[in-house]
Every structure is written in structure tokens, then in C-alpha cells.
Design a protein around this motif. Sequence first.
Motif, PDB file in Angstrom:
ATOM      1  N   PRO A  98       0.725  -1.258   0.066  1.00 52.51           N
ATOM      2  CA  PRO A  98      -0.096   0.429   0.059  1.00 52.51           C
ATOM      3  C   PRO A  98       0.785   1.277   0.136  1.00 52.51           C
ATOM      4  N   ARG A 101       1.897   1.634  -3.427  1.00 47.84           N
ATOM      5  CA  ARG A 101       0.820   2.345  -4.178  1.00 47.84           C
ATOM      6  C   ARG A 101       0.440   3.871  -4.116  1.00 47.84           C
ATOM      7  N   ALA A 102       0.629   4.216  -3.000  1.00 48.29           N
ATOM      8  CA  ALA A 102       0.421   5.643  -2.564  1.00 48.29           C
ATOM      9  C   ALA A 102       1.674   6.472  -3.324  1.00 48.29           C
ATOM     10  N   THR A 131      -3.890  -0.407  -9.458  1.00 46.11           N
ATOM     11  CA  THR A 131      -4.907   0.570  -8.799  1.00 46.11           C
ATOM     12  C   THR A 131      -6.061   1.167  -9.851  1.00 46.11           C
ATOM     13  N   GLU A 134      -8.390  -2.091 -10.853  1.00 50.97           N
ATOM     14  CA  GLU A 134      -9.188  -2.296  -9.480  1.00 50.97           C
ATOM     15  C   GLU A 134     -10.359  -1.193  -9.383  1.00 50.97           C
ATOM     16  N   ARG A 139     -12.525  -3.888  -6.256  1.00 50.74           N
ATOM     17  CA  ARG A 139     -11.543  -4.804  -5.277  1.00 50.74           C
ATOM     18  C   ARG A 139     -12.079  -5.851  -4.800  1.00 50.74           C
TER      19      ARG A 139
END
Length: 232
Positions: A98, A101-102, A131, A134, A139
Motif C-alpha cells: 500500500p 501504491r500511494a 490501482t 481495481e 477490489r
Amino acid sequence: MPRPSTAPRRRSYDQYCASARALDAVGDRWTLLIVRELLAGPRRYTDLHADLPGVSTDMLATRLKDMERDGLATRRRLPPPVSAYAYELTERGAALLPVLRALAAWGASALDGPRPVDAVRAHWFAIPLLTALEATTGRTGPAGYVEVRLDEGVFHLRTGGGGQAAGCGDGPAPAAPDAALAMDTATCTAVARGELTPAAAIAAGRLTVAGDGPHAAALRAAAAEAGDLVTS
């Protein structure tokens, strides 16, 4: 019982703060990019060095030792006939997905075209594309693999669902993919930057979808809707 490490500790921010503690472990140059590579699966040292252009052999070795010491990665011997060691993320290291991803979402706006000095690897697009995918298919949909082919190579995405964690990997999917996507790097960059959704890219003929799985069906349905919106 394992002996305690005698390796010197890196400098710490010495702040009782969760962000500072995190940066103590992953704030050094190259560490998060090594995590990015290992999120794609176990990698040999030579593979890591090849896909991290600009890192010196000494720096890479140091960062890997740091990551082993901090419980982010482990090293194991590959089974015969391969005679080599591979590095892989621990559960704690994999939990950085995560974070990557951020960071990818935050940095995507800076991808305004490769600079002459920039290296490019296909699997570097995997995290932002996961991302974007999704956002189209959801998700909470079924778990499955989506294989992606770019000019520079092939990578795959592992979508969440059914208790399976989302992730990505270099090369073809290890099982029959739920959907197979093909596009050029410019299209993938536009998707990564949020300028183009996968559905709009399909509707515009810039992204092709093969496969009959739920994700392929969801992408085609979204593309049909996007096409209707454009023509209406």
C-alpha cells in the motif's frame, strides 16, 4: 537460537513517531525500490542489480543486508538445478505494497514522458496499473490474474478477492490469466497518470483485451459504457 546481529545499526531519527520509525527502516536511498522489485516475487541478486539501473553492487548488497536485519526480506537457496540464492519479502516487507501504491499515485503526475537518461522496465507499471484496474473491476471481485503486455515486456497483476491479497509479478502469469491486456507504453503511462481509464483506452482502441474471465468481461462492459458515453 539465532545469534543477535552484530551489524551496526543505521542512523535513526530518534523520534518517538510511527512515521520516523518507518523511515528508519525504509527511508534510505534504494530501499523502497528494492521492495518494488521484490513485490514481483523472489529475485536473485543479479536480477535485482539488472533491474535497478544506477545502484552500485556495494550499495545493493548493503541495502539487502539492512532489509534482512530489519525483517523486511529473507534470502534462501533456490532448489536444484539452480545453484543460487534468491531474496524475497517477508510478511512485514510485503505489507509495504500500500505504501508503494500511494507513492505511485502521488508520483504519477511526474510521468510526463521518459527522459533520455531514464531506464524503463515493463513491470514498473504494475503497481499503478493494479490501482487503475481495481477502479474499473472492483477490489471485491473474484481473485484472478491479469497479464499485461507492453513494448518493453510482460508482467502480471494478481487481483484481490476470495481472501487472496492483491499483488504483481514480472513475466507471464503463473496460471491461466483471467484477462490478457496489450497496449503501448504511452497508453500505459496515460492510465498510470489517471488521464485515461482502462475502459476508455479499450473504447479508443488503444488497449486490447483477450480472455473470457470475469475481469475481461468487466473491462469489456466498462469499455462499452465508455464508448456509449463518448458517442452520445
